[in-house]
Design an enzyme around this catalytic site. Sequence first.
Site, PDB file in Angstrom:
ATOM      1  N   ASP A   1      -0.461  35.384  32.358  1.00 54.85           N
ATOM      2  CA  ASP A   1      -1.099  34.850  31.148  1.00 54.85           C
ATOM      3  C   ASP A   1      -2.422  35.560  30.844  1.00 54.85           C
ATOM      4  O   ASP A   1      -3.127  35.194  29.898  1.00 54.85           O
ATOM      5  CB  ASP A   1      -1.283  33.319  31.217  1.00 54.85           C
ATOM      6  CG  ASP A   1      -1.673  32.800  32.585  1.00 54.85           C
ATOM      7  OD1 ASP A   1      -1.969  33.617  33.485  1.00 54.85           O
ATOM      8  OD2 ASP A   1      -1.681  31.567  32.765  1.00 54.85           O
TER       9      ASP A   1
ATOM     10  N   ASP B   1      -3.693  34.848  38.165  1.00 56.23           N
ATOM     11  CA  ASP B   1      -3.343  34.073  36.971  1.00 56.23           C
ATOM     12  C   ASP B   1      -4.589  33.942  36.092  1.00 56.23           C
ATOM     13  O   ASP B   1      -5.717  33.971  36.595  1.00 56.23           O
ATOM     14  CB  ASP B   1      -2.855  32.687  37.406  1.00 56.23           C
ATOM     15  CG  ASP B   1      -2.358  31.842  36.240  1.00 56.23           C
ATOM     16  OD1 ASP B   1      -1.143  31.834  35.998  1.00 56.23           O
ATOM     17  OD2 ASP B   1      -3.192  31.191  35.567  1.00 56.23           O
TER      18      ASP B   1
ATOM     19  N   HIS C   1      -5.780  31.372  34.781  1.00 57.42           N
ATOM     20  CA  HIS C   1      -6.512  30.132  35.065  1.00 57.42           C
ATOM     21  C   HIS C   1      -6.979  30.090  36.524  1.00 57.42           C
ATOM     22  O   HIS C   1      -6.283  30.569  37.414  1.00 57.42           O
ATOM     23  CB  HIS C   1      -5.619  28.927  34.775  1.00 57.42           C
ATOM     24  CG  HIS C   1      -5.119  28.874  33.361  1.00 57.42           C
ATOM     25  ND1 HIS C   1      -3.907  29.422  32.977  1.00 57.42           N
ATOM     26  CD2 HIS C   1      -5.679  28.353  32.248  1.00 57.42           C
ATOM     27  CE1 HIS C   1      -3.739  29.237  31.675  1.00 57.42           C
ATOM     28  NE2 HIS C   1      -4.796  28.590  31.205  1.00 57.42           N
TER      29      HIS C   1
ATOM     30  N   HIS D   1      -2.609  24.895  40.570  1.00 57.91           N
ATOM     31  CA  HIS D   1      -3.546  23.817  40.199  1.00 57.91           C
ATOM     32  C   HIS D   1      -3.369  22.570  41.067  1.00 57.91           C
ATOM     33  O   HIS D   1      -4.223  21.678  41.036  1.00 57.91           O
ATOM     34  CB  HIS D   1      -3.393  23.429  38.724  1.00 57.91           C
ATOM     35  CG  HIS D   1      -3.718  24.537  37.780  1.00 57.91           C
ATOM     36  ND1 HIS D   1      -4.940  25.187  37.797  1.00 57.91           N
ATOM     37  CD2 HIS D   1      -2.979  25.145  36.813  1.00 57.91           C
ATOM     38  CE1 HIS D   1      -4.930  26.135  36.874  1.00 57.91           C
ATOM     39  NE2 HIS D   1      -3.756  26.137  36.261  1.00 57.91           N
TER      40      HIS D   1
HETATM   41  C1  FKS Z   1      -2.505  24.265  25.843  1.00 58.50           C
HETATM   42  C2  FKS Z   1      -3.553  23.927  26.910  1.00 58.50           C
HETATM   43  C3  FKS Z   1      -3.011  24.195  28.254  1.00 58.50           C
HETATM   44  C4  FKS Z   1      -3.174  23.704  30.584  1.00 58.50           C
HETATM   45  C5  FKS Z   1      -3.087  25.087  31.119  1.00 58.50           C
HETATM   46  C6  FKS Z   1      -2.311  25.133  32.415  1.00 58.50           C
HETATM   47  C7  FKS Z   1      -2.161  26.527  32.937  1.00 58.50           C
HETATM   48  C8  FKS Z   1      -1.173  26.608  34.065  1.00 58.50           C
HETATM   49  C9  FKS Z   1      -1.144  27.943  34.812  1.00 58.50           C
HETATM   50  C10 FKS Z   1      -0.045  27.885  35.898  1.00 58.50           C
HETATM   51  F1  FKS Z   1       0.001  29.027  36.544  1.00 58.50           F
HETATM   52  F2  FKS Z   1      -0.282  26.923  36.749  1.00 58.50           F
HETATM   53  F3  FKS Z   1       1.127  27.701  35.340  1.00 58.50           F
HETATM   54  N1  FKS Z   1      -3.809  23.642  29.297  1.00 58.50           N
HETATM   55  N2  FKS Z   1      -2.721  23.503  24.672  1.00 58.50           N
HETATM   56  O1  FKS Z   1      -0.860  29.008  33.957  1.00 58.50           O
HETATM   57  O2  FKS Z   1      -2.375  28.219  35.414  1.00 58.50           O
HETATM   58 ZN    ZN Z   2      -2.374  30.235  34.104  1.00 51.66          ZN
END
Ligand code: FKS
Ligand code: ZN
Length: 382
Positions: free
Chosen positions: A324, A235, A237, A199
């Site tokens: 994830d 991933d 995300h 990110h």
């Molecule tokens: C939880 C909401 C979380 C943020 C999510 C970030 C994901 C990070 C990721 C990385 F690989 F960068 F770690 N919102 N209440 O998994 O993409």
């Molecule tokens: Zn992620």
Amino acid sequence: MGADGSRWCRRLLPDRAGNDRPVEAARSRGNHARFQEELTLLTVFSPEHKLHDAKTELSGGELVAPYECPARAEYVLKQIRQVGLGDVVTPEVFGLDPILRVHDPRYVEFLRDFWPQWRAAGNRGEGLPSVMPTRGMRQRVPQNINGKIGYYAMAAETAITAGTWSAVQTSANVALTAQAMVGTEKTSAFALCRPPGHHATGDQYGGYCFINNVAVCAQAFLDQGAERVAVLDVDFHHGNGTQSIFYERSDVMFQSIHGDPQYAFPYFLGFADEMGAGAGEGFNHNYPLAPGAAFDVWGAALLEACQKIEAYGPDVLAVSLGVDTFEGDPISFFRLTSDDFKRYGAILAGLKLPTLFVMEGGYAVREIGVNTVNVLTGFVSS
Ligand code: FKS
Ligand code: ZN
């Protein structure tokens, strides 16, 4: 190095069996003892990841214990040792130069100097931003540290702590050590990075990421003579940081399979119509998938991405490996099973490319080891 005899000249790169066999034949090798010595993958790991151990994450209006926690990396390491995946080595120190190839020097300076400035300004908690330069505001770096942190943040959940910068540097060194191995002794390697990176843009942190490890490595491959690098982000995300770093370039093809940003973080990037711009047009591909996607849907997107990689003809593949996408992940909405991770590891092996795996997310902490290592064993034993 380069066209003049670079080690990245693809014609000179043997496949992992050391010869030129078709994908199916390579797969049917299975676990035959004759190839036992190949069924290993080198891991780079450092216990210094623990220096980033925030007490807080802003989640649903509360400060909760961070999902991205030190135990994650330890569970992955434990499983690597349990299955005997291969050697585990500690990182070399590369310094700031490879980081500065993809990140703004003022941003890197901000990360380095943040903690003492934050404390000196009288802040008593961990570093969290409270105001960001949103629509209609001026994009200028403020002098005040509470302003600066907002300027350099792309999201507000991620806390910066006393040990964050040390852990972030180590994470980049872990990635770069594995990257160097892929370029020399080993054909493929796993960088057990923490904190993650995908990110992070050229000048923004957030979503648990600070330095974009996979982008730093993709650039390092190019700087060492590779002509084309494919980055595949699996991933859950969208890898907004990696996409934005390479968006206008054709020497890095970026592809990401992820939760549709209409419903999932990072919400504001990762749509299918983002195809790259300028010289990079046609070298960016997003596969946003709806909630509930299982391996039938996810695997179809992966096969499409693999076809694009084959057509691109890269010298090397870098995988942003987040698990994830697992059905039991607490913050995500795909439905991959632990076995599915093995299946797609084997599909990646079918590309027969030197491959660098870089750890990203995965928050079902008890299963993170099995799921991550399943991808890697699926890759090496197919
Ligand atoms: C939880 C909401 C979380 C943020 C999510 C970030 C994901 C990070 C990721 C990385 F690989 F960068 F770690 N919102 N209440 O998994 O993409
Ligand atoms: Zn992620």
